[in-house]
Design an enzyme around this catalytic site. Structure first.
Site, PDB file in Angstrom:
ATOM      1  N   ASP A  78       0.871  -1.167   0.000  1.00 44.33           N
ATOM      2  CA  ASP A  78       0.000   0.000   0.000  1.00 44.33           C
ATOM      3  C   ASP A  78       0.912   1.221   0.000  1.00 44.33           C
ATOM      4  O   ASP A  78       1.439   1.607   1.041  1.00 44.33           O
ATOM      5  CB  ASP A  78      -0.909  -0.034   1.231  1.00 44.33           C
ATOM      6  CG  ASP A  78      -1.950   1.060   1.217  1.00 44.33           C
ATOM      7  OD1 ASP A  78      -2.463   1.373   2.304  1.00 44.33           O
ATOM      8  OD2 ASP A  78      -2.243   1.620   0.140  1.00 44.33           O
ATOM      9  N   CYS A 121      -4.488   5.033  -3.185  1.00 44.02           N
ATOM     10  CA  CYS A 121      -5.750   5.773  -3.082  1.00 44.02           C
ATOM     11  C   CYS A 121      -5.757   6.882  -4.129  1.00 44.02           C
ATOM     12  O   CYS A 121      -6.360   7.930  -3.952  1.00 44.02           O
ATOM     13  CB  CYS A 121      -5.954   6.320  -1.666  1.00 44.02           C
ATOM     14  SG  CYS A 121      -4.620   7.362  -1.087  1.00 44.02           S
TER      15      CYS A 121
END
Length: 154
Positions: A31, A87
Protein backbone atom coordinates in the site's frame (compact mmCIF):
# COMPACT_ATOMS: atom_id res chain seq x y z
CA UNK A 1 12.85 -18.15 5.69
CA UNK A 2 9.12 -17.36 5.59
CA UNK A 3 8.17 -14.47 7.84
CA UNK A 4 4.65 -13.40 8.71
CA UNK A 5 3.08 -10.27 10.11
CA UNK A 6 6.06 -8.01 9.51
CA UNK A 7 5.46 -4.37 8.71
CA UNK A 8 8.02 -2.54 6.62
CA UNK A 9 7.73 1.19 7.09
CA UNK A 10 8.15 3.05 3.82
CA UNK A 11 9.86 5.93 5.61
CA UNK A 12 12.88 3.77 6.43
CA UNK A 13 15.67 3.17 3.97
CA UNK A 14 15.01 -0.59 4.20
CA UNK A 15 11.68 -0.28 2.42
CA UNK A 16 13.23 0.02 -1.03
CA UNK A 17 15.77 -2.74 -0.48
CA UNK A 18 15.04 -5.99 1.29
CA UNK A 19 17.77 -8.63 1.36
CA UNK A 20 16.25 -11.31 -0.92
CA UNK A 21 18.37 -14.02 0.73
CA UNK A 22 16.57 -13.43 4.03
CA UNK A 23 13.21 -11.72 3.42
CA UNK A 24 10.71 -14.06 1.73
CA UNK A 25 6.96 -13.73 2.16
CA UNK A 26 4.04 -15.73 0.79
CA UNK A 27 1.71 -12.69 0.84
CA UNK A 28 2.54 -8.99 0.66
CA UNK A 29 0.30 -5.92 0.74
CA UNK A 30 2.14 -3.04 -0.89
CA UNK A 31 0.00 0.00 0.00
CA UNK A 32 2.14 2.83 -1.35
CA UNK A 33 2.16 6.58 -0.76
CA UNK A 34 0.31 8.31 -3.59
CA UNK A 35 -1.18 11.57 -4.82
CA UNK A 36 -4.36 10.97 -2.81
CA UNK A 37 -6.31 13.50 -4.80
CA UNK A 38 -9.54 12.94 -2.87
CA UNK A 39 -7.80 13.41 0.47
CA UNK A 40 -6.16 16.56 -0.84
CA UNK A 41 -9.52 18.00 -1.89
CA UNK A 42 -11.20 17.18 1.46
CA UNK A 43 -8.27 18.21 3.66
CA UNK A 44 -8.52 21.28 5.89
CA UNK A 45 -5.31 22.46 4.26
CA UNK A 46 -6.59 21.60 0.78
CA UNK A 47 -6.19 25.14 -0.54
CA UNK A 48 -2.42 25.09 -0.06
CA UNK A 49 -2.19 21.46 -1.24
CA UNK A 50 -4.09 22.25 -4.42
CA UNK A 51 -2.01 25.38 -5.03
CA UNK A 52 1.20 23.34 -4.76
CA UNK A 53 -0.09 20.54 -6.97
CA UNK A 54 0.94 20.49 -10.61
CA UNK A 55 0.63 17.97 -13.39
CA UNK A 56 4.15 16.68 -12.73
CA UNK A 57 3.65 16.09 -8.99
CA UNK A 58 2.85 12.43 -9.57
CA UNK A 59 6.28 11.70 -11.10
CA UNK A 60 8.04 11.63 -7.71
CA UNK A 61 5.30 9.35 -6.38
CA UNK A 62 5.71 6.99 -9.32
CA UNK A 63 9.47 6.68 -8.71
CA UNK A 64 8.92 5.77 -5.07
CA UNK A 65 6.00 3.45 -5.90
CA UNK A 66 8.04 1.53 -8.49
CA UNK A 67 10.94 1.26 -6.06
CA UNK A 68 8.71 -0.03 -3.24
CA UNK A 69 6.90 -2.46 -5.52
CA UNK A 70 10.16 -3.74 -6.98
CA UNK A 71 11.50 -4.36 -3.45
CA UNK A 72 8.28 -6.19 -2.60
CA UNK A 73 8.61 -8.44 -5.67
CA UNK A 74 12.11 -9.42 -4.55
CA UNK A 75 10.80 -10.21 -1.05
CA UNK A 76 8.00 -12.40 -2.42
CA UNK A 77 8.46 -16.17 -2.36
CA UNK A 78 7.76 -18.27 -5.46
CA UNK A 79 4.00 -18.53 -6.08
CA UNK A 80 3.56 -15.74 -3.52
CA UNK A 81 0.77 -13.19 -3.90
CA UNK A 82 1.35 -9.44 -3.85
CA UNK A 83 -1.47 -6.89 -3.72
CA UNK A 84 -0.51 -3.38 -4.86
CA UNK A 85 -2.83 -0.59 -3.75
CA UNK A 86 -3.10 3.18 -3.88
CA UNK A 87 -5.75 5.77 -3.08
CA UNK A 88 -4.97 7.60 -6.32
CA UNK A 89 -7.08 8.08 -9.41
CA UNK A 90 -3.96 8.79 -11.48
CA UNK A 91 -3.45 6.04 -14.08
CA UNK A 92 0.34 6.59 -13.92
CA UNK A 93 0.35 5.72 -10.19
CA UNK A 94 -1.89 2.70 -10.78
CA UNK A 95 -1.72 0.69 -14.00
CA UNK A 96 1.35 2.72 -15.00
CA UNK A 97 3.36 1.42 -12.05
CA UNK A 98 2.22 -2.16 -12.76
CA UNK A 99 3.28 -1.67 -16.41
CA UNK A 100 6.77 -0.59 -15.28
CA UNK A 101 7.09 -3.61 -12.99
CA UNK A 102 6.00 -5.97 -15.75
CA UNK A 103 8.59 -4.38 -18.06
CA UNK A 104 11.39 -4.85 -15.54
CA UNK A 105 10.27 -8.01 -13.68
CA UNK A 106 7.80 -9.59 -16.11
CA UNK A 107 9.94 -12.71 -16.28
CA UNK A 108 8.98 -13.53 -12.67
CA UNK A 109 5.85 -11.45 -11.96
CA UNK A 110 2.42 -11.89 -13.51
CA UNK A 111 -0.93 -10.18 -13.04
CA UNK A 112 -3.61 -12.41 -11.51
CA UNK A 113 -6.58 -11.91 -13.78
CA UNK A 114 -10.17 -11.61 -12.53
CA UNK A 115 -11.18 -15.12 -13.56
CA UNK A 116 -7.92 -16.68 -12.33
CA UNK A 117 -8.59 -18.45 -9.00
CA UNK A 118 -12.02 -16.79 -8.87
CA UNK A 119 -10.61 -13.35 -8.05
CA UNK A 120 -13.39 -10.83 -7.79
CA UNK A 121 -13.65 -7.69 -5.75
CA UNK A 122 -17.39 -7.23 -6.15
CA UNK A 123 -17.03 -3.47 -6.35
CA UNK A 124 -15.53 -0.99 -8.76
CA UNK A 125 -14.47 -1.47 -12.33
CA UNK A 126 -11.73 -3.40 -14.11
CA UNK A 127 -8.69 -1.50 -15.38
CA UNK A 128 -5.91 -2.84 -17.62
CA UNK A 129 -4.18 -4.61 -14.70
CA UNK A 130 -6.38 -4.17 -11.64
CA UNK A 131 -9.53 -2.67 -10.17
CA UNK A 132 -10.54 0.94 -9.56
CA UNK A 133 -12.99 1.71 -6.77
CA UNK A 134 -14.54 5.15 -7.17
CA UNK A 135 -16.96 6.80 -4.74
CA UNK A 136 -19.41 7.75 -7.49
CA UNK A 137 -19.75 4.15 -8.75
CA UNK A 138 -22.99 2.62 -7.41
CA UNK A 139 -21.35 -0.65 -6.34
CA UNK A 140 -18.75 1.19 -4.23
CA UNK A 141 -21.18 2.72 -1.72
CA UNK A 142 -19.12 5.91 -1.42
CA UNK A 143 -15.81 4.06 -0.87
CA UNK A 144 -12.66 5.12 -2.64
CA UNK A 145 -10.86 6.09 -4.58
CA UNK A 146 -8.78 2.96 -4.31
CA UNK A 147 -6.79 1.03 -6.88
CA UNK A 148 -5.94 -2.65 -6.38
CA UNK A 149 -3.83 -5.00 -8.51
CA UNK A 150 -3.05 -8.60 -7.63
CA UNK A 151 0.29 -10.05 -8.72
CA UNK A 152 1.94 -13.46 -8.42
CA UNK A 153 5.59 -14.45 -8.48
CA UNK A 154 6.16 -17.33 -10.90
Amino acid sequence: NNNTNTNINNSSSSSTYLDPTYWKYTHILCDVPCGAERHMMHSTSSTSSLLNYNSNSYKQNVKKQVSLLKAATHALSNNGILVYSTCSINVYENDGVIEKILQSRGDVIEVVEEDDHHVTFGVGEKTKYGWMILPDHASCLGMGPMYIAKLRKV
